[in-house]
Design a protein around this motif. Structure first.
Motif, PDB file in Angstrom:
ATOM      1  N   LEU A   1       0.144  16.698   4.719  1.00  0.00           N
ATOM      2  CA  LEU A   1       0.106  17.000   3.252  1.00  0.00           C
ATOM      3  C   LEU A   1       0.252  18.480   2.917  1.00  0.00           C
ATOM      4  CD1 LEU A   1      -2.395  14.011   2.006  1.00  0.00           C
ATOM      5  CD2 LEU A   1       0.371  13.972   2.230  1.00  0.00           C
ATOM      6  N   THR A   2       1.272  18.605   2.050  1.00  0.00           N
ATOM      7  CA  THR A   2       1.004  20.079   1.687  1.00  0.00           C
ATOM      8  C   THR A   2      -0.062  20.402   0.750  1.00  0.00           C
ATOM      9  OG1 THR A   2       3.468  19.721   1.355  1.00  0.00           O
ATOM     10  CG2 THR A   2       2.718  21.582   0.084  1.00  0.00           C
ATOM     11  N   PHE A   3      -0.581  19.285  -0.044  1.00  0.00           N
ATOM     12  CA  PHE A   3      -1.460  19.579  -0.838  1.00  0.00           C
ATOM     13  C   PHE A   3      -2.862  18.655  -0.645  1.00  0.00           C
ATOM     14  CE2 PHE A   3      -4.302  19.222  -4.846  1.00  0.00           C
ATOM     15  CZ  PHE A   3      -4.711  20.452  -5.024  1.00  0.00           C
ATOM     16  N   GLN A   4      -3.871  19.302  -0.046  1.00  0.00           N
ATOM     17  CA  GLN A   4      -5.225  18.553   0.320  1.00  0.00           C
ATOM     18  C   GLN A   4      -5.830  18.096  -1.079  1.00  0.00           C
ATOM     19  OE1 GLN A   4      -5.824  17.290   3.449  1.00  0.00           O
ATOM     20  NE2 GLN A   4      -3.793  17.934   3.754  1.00  0.00           N
ATOM     21  N   THR A   5      -6.247  16.976  -1.198  1.00  0.00           N
ATOM     22  CA  THR A   5      -7.023  16.492  -2.208  1.00  0.00           C
ATOM     23  C   THR A   5      -8.445  16.065  -1.889  1.00  0.00           C
ATOM     24  OG1 THR A   5      -6.250  14.178  -2.144  1.00  0.00           O
ATOM     25  CG2 THR A   5      -5.121  15.833  -3.748  1.00  0.00           C
ATOM     26  N   THR A   6      -9.269  15.927  -2.737  1.00  0.00           N
ATOM     27  CA  THR A   6     -10.728  15.251  -2.439  1.00  0.00           C
ATOM     28  C   THR A   6     -10.442  13.937  -1.480  1.00  0.00           C
ATOM     29  OG1 THR A   6     -11.876  16.484  -4.300  1.00  0.00           O
ATOM     30  CG2 THR A   6     -12.874  14.373  -3.228  1.00  0.00           C
ATOM     31  N   ARG A   7      -9.507  13.040  -1.958  1.00  0.00           N
ATOM     32  CA  ARG A   7      -9.248  11.928  -1.443  1.00  0.00           C
ATOM     33  C   ARG A   7      -8.717  11.889  -0.001  1.00  0.00           C
ATOM     34  NH1 ARG A   7      -4.944   7.464  -2.936  1.00  0.00           N
ATOM     35  NH2 ARG A   7      -6.074   5.505  -2.291  1.00  0.00           N
ATOM     36  N   SER A   8      -7.760  12.881   0.022  1.00  0.00           N
ATOM     37  CA  SER A   8      -7.149  13.087   1.451  1.00  0.00           C
ATOM     38  C   SER A   8      -8.018  13.615   2.357  1.00  0.00           C
ATOM     39  CB  SER A   8      -5.844  13.969   1.102  1.00  0.00           C
ATOM     40  OG  SER A   8      -6.102  15.388   1.046  1.00  0.00           O
ATOM     41  N   ARG A   9      -8.985  14.501   1.885  1.00  0.00           N
ATOM     42  CA  ARG A   9     -10.057  15.157   2.613  1.00  0.00           C
ATOM     43  C   ARG A   9     -10.946  14.018   3.289  1.00  0.00           C
ATOM     44  NH1 ARG A   9      -9.632  19.655  -1.012  1.00  0.00           N
ATOM     45  NH2 ARG A   9      -8.634  21.336   0.386  1.00  0.00           N
ATOM     46  N   LEU A  10     -11.360  13.216   2.269  1.00  0.00           N
ATOM     47  CA  LEU A  10     -12.463  12.104   2.754  1.00  0.00           C
ATOM     48  C   LEU A  10     -11.824  11.156   3.629  1.00  0.00           C
ATOM     49  CD1 LEU A  10     -14.253  11.429  -0.326  1.00  0.00           C
ATOM     50  CD2 LEU A  10     -15.014  12.914   1.508  1.00  0.00           C
ATOM     51  N   TYR A  11     -10.530  10.646   3.351  1.00  0.00           N
ATOM     52  CA  TYR A  11      -9.820   9.725   4.205  1.00  0.00           C
ATOM     53  C   TYR A  11      -9.529  10.317   5.637  1.00  0.00           C
ATOM     54  CZ  TYR A  11      -9.340   5.859   1.514  1.00  0.00           C
ATOM     55  OH  TYR A  11      -9.538   4.504   0.734  1.00  0.00           O
ATOM     56  N   ARG A  12      -9.151  11.726   5.711  1.00  0.00           N
ATOM     57  CA  ARG A  12      -9.186  12.409   7.030  1.00  0.00           C
ATOM     58  C   ARG A  12     -10.536  12.620   7.766  1.00  0.00           C
ATOM     59  NH1 ARG A  12      -6.635  18.439   7.393  1.00  0.00           N
ATOM     60  NH2 ARG A  12      -6.717  18.788   9.468  1.00  0.00           N
ATOM     61  N   ALA A  13     -11.753  12.695   7.006  1.00  0.00           N
ATOM     62  CA  ALA A  13     -12.963  12.556   7.521  1.00  0.00           C
ATOM     63  C   ALA A  13     -13.378  11.462   8.094  1.00  0.00           C
ATOM     64  CB  ALA A  13     -13.815  12.999   6.315  1.00  0.00           C
TER      65      ALA A  13
ATOM     66  N   ALA B   1       1.004  -1.189   0.055  1.00  0.00           N
ATOM     67  CA  ALA B   1      -0.001  -0.111  -0.026  1.00  0.00           C
ATOM     68  C   ALA B   1       0.705   1.175   0.061  1.00  0.00           C
ATOM     69  CB  ALA B   1      -0.922  -0.018   1.144  1.00  0.00           C
ATOM     70  N   GLU B   2       1.949   1.206   0.840  1.00  0.00           N
ATOM     71  CA  GLU B   2       2.792   2.385   0.848  1.00  0.00           C
ATOM     72  C   GLU B   2       3.603   2.620  -0.738  1.00  0.00           C
ATOM     73  OE1 GLU B   2       5.609   4.417   4.225  1.00  0.00           O
ATOM     74  OE2 GLU B   2       5.027   2.467   4.431  1.00  0.00           O
ATOM     75  N   MET B   3       3.808   1.453  -1.067  1.00  0.00           N
ATOM     76  CA  MET B   3       4.419   1.729  -2.334  1.00  0.00           C
ATOM     77  C   MET B   3       3.557   2.149  -3.416  1.00  0.00           C
ATOM     78  SD  MET B   3       6.563  -1.645  -4.437  1.00  0.00           S
ATOM     79  CE  MET B   3       5.210  -2.366  -5.056  1.00  0.00           C
ATOM     80  N   LEU B   4       2.230   1.874  -3.409  1.00  0.00           N
ATOM     81  CA  LEU B   4       1.287   2.384  -4.645  1.00  0.00           C
ATOM     82  C   LEU B   4       1.163   3.880  -4.108  1.00  0.00           C
ATOM     83  CD1 LEU B   4      -1.227  -0.719  -4.657  1.00  0.00           C
ATOM     84  CD2 LEU B   4       0.388  -0.057  -6.457  1.00  0.00           C
ATOM     85  N   ASP B   5       1.203   4.157  -3.054  1.00  0.00           N
ATOM     86  CA  ASP B   5       0.796   5.660  -2.704  1.00  0.00           C
ATOM     87  C   ASP B   5       1.383   6.081  -1.626  1.00  0.00           C
ATOM     88  OD1 ASP B   5      -0.282   8.225  -2.489  1.00  0.00           O
ATOM     89  OD2 ASP B   5      -2.227   7.595  -2.960  1.00  0.00           O
ATOM     90  N   PRO B   6       2.775   6.560  -1.600  1.00  0.00           N
ATOM     91  CA  PRO B   6       3.475   6.751  -0.310  1.00  0.00           C
ATOM     92  C   PRO B   6       2.928   7.980   0.142  1.00  0.00           C
ATOM     93  CG  PRO B   6       4.589   7.367  -2.296  1.00  0.00           C
ATOM     94  CD  PRO B   6       3.750   6.460  -2.939  1.00  0.00           C
ATOM     95  N   PHE B   7       2.334   8.896  -0.578  1.00  0.00           N
ATOM     96  CA  PHE B   7       1.887  10.168   0.165  1.00  0.00           C
ATOM     97  C   PHE B   7       0.424  10.289   0.898  1.00  0.00           C
ATOM     98  CE2 PHE B   7       4.753  10.781  -3.633  1.00  0.00           C
ATOM     99  CZ  PHE B   7       5.756  11.363  -2.942  1.00  0.00           C
ATOM    100  N   LEU B   8      -0.164   9.015   0.633  1.00  0.00           N
ATOM    101  CA  LEU B   8      -1.585   9.282   1.110  1.00  0.00           C
ATOM    102  C   LEU B   8      -1.508   7.891   2.001  1.00  0.00           C
ATOM    103  CD1 LEU B   8      -4.235  10.564   1.680  1.00  0.00           C
ATOM    104  CD2 LEU B   8      -5.216   9.484  -0.513  1.00  0.00           C
ATOM    105  N   PRO B   9      -1.623   8.058   3.408  1.00  0.00           N
ATOM    106  CA  PRO B   9      -1.602   6.802   4.165  1.00  0.00           C
ATOM    107  C   PRO B   9      -2.994   6.234   4.652  1.00  0.00           C
ATOM    108  CG  PRO B   9      -1.407   8.867   5.635  1.00  0.00           C
ATOM    109  CD  PRO B   9      -1.405   9.186   4.068  1.00  0.00           C
TER     110      PRO B   9
END
Length: 103
Positions: free
Chosen positions: A34-46, A7-15
């Motif tokens: 994360l420097t830049f917040q994406t829709t995906r990062s916001r939803l995982y954070r939510a 998983a980390e290899m596939l996307d090391p910037f989004l845990p």
């Protein structure tokens, strides 16, 4: 190779693996950095915030995500996520719906 390594290899910037494993506090901390917040990062954070009973913050993250992608729903988001265990995708969808993302 372990699933975590993969998983980390596939996307090391989004845990996302932190959320999938229930390591919500670690996920929030990593996603916050994360420097830049994406829709995906916001939803995982939510999802992680809601799992830690921080529903107000989770709702804010969902509103920010929907602001950049108006047609966003929990089902279309989770259908784009690749989990070997379908229960993980269902749990993610449940958390996102509880945080305010339309079904």
């Amino acid at each position: 190779m372990s699933l975590l390594d993969e998983a980390e290899m596939l996307d090391p910037f989004l845990p996302v693996w932190c959320v999938a494993l229930g390591r919500y506090a670690e996920a929030i901390e990593s996603l916050r950095k994360l420097t830049f917040q994406t829709t995906r990062s916001r939803l995982y954070r939510a999802a992680a915030l809601l799992a830690l009973d921080r529903s107000d913050e989770a709702g804010r993250m969902v509103r920010e995500a929907v602001g950049s992608e108006a047609a966003l729903t929990a089902s279309n988001f989770t259908s784009r996520e690749c989990y070997r265990d379908p229960e993980k995708a269902r749990e993610l969808g449940r958390l996102l719906r509880e945080a305010g993302l339309p079904p």
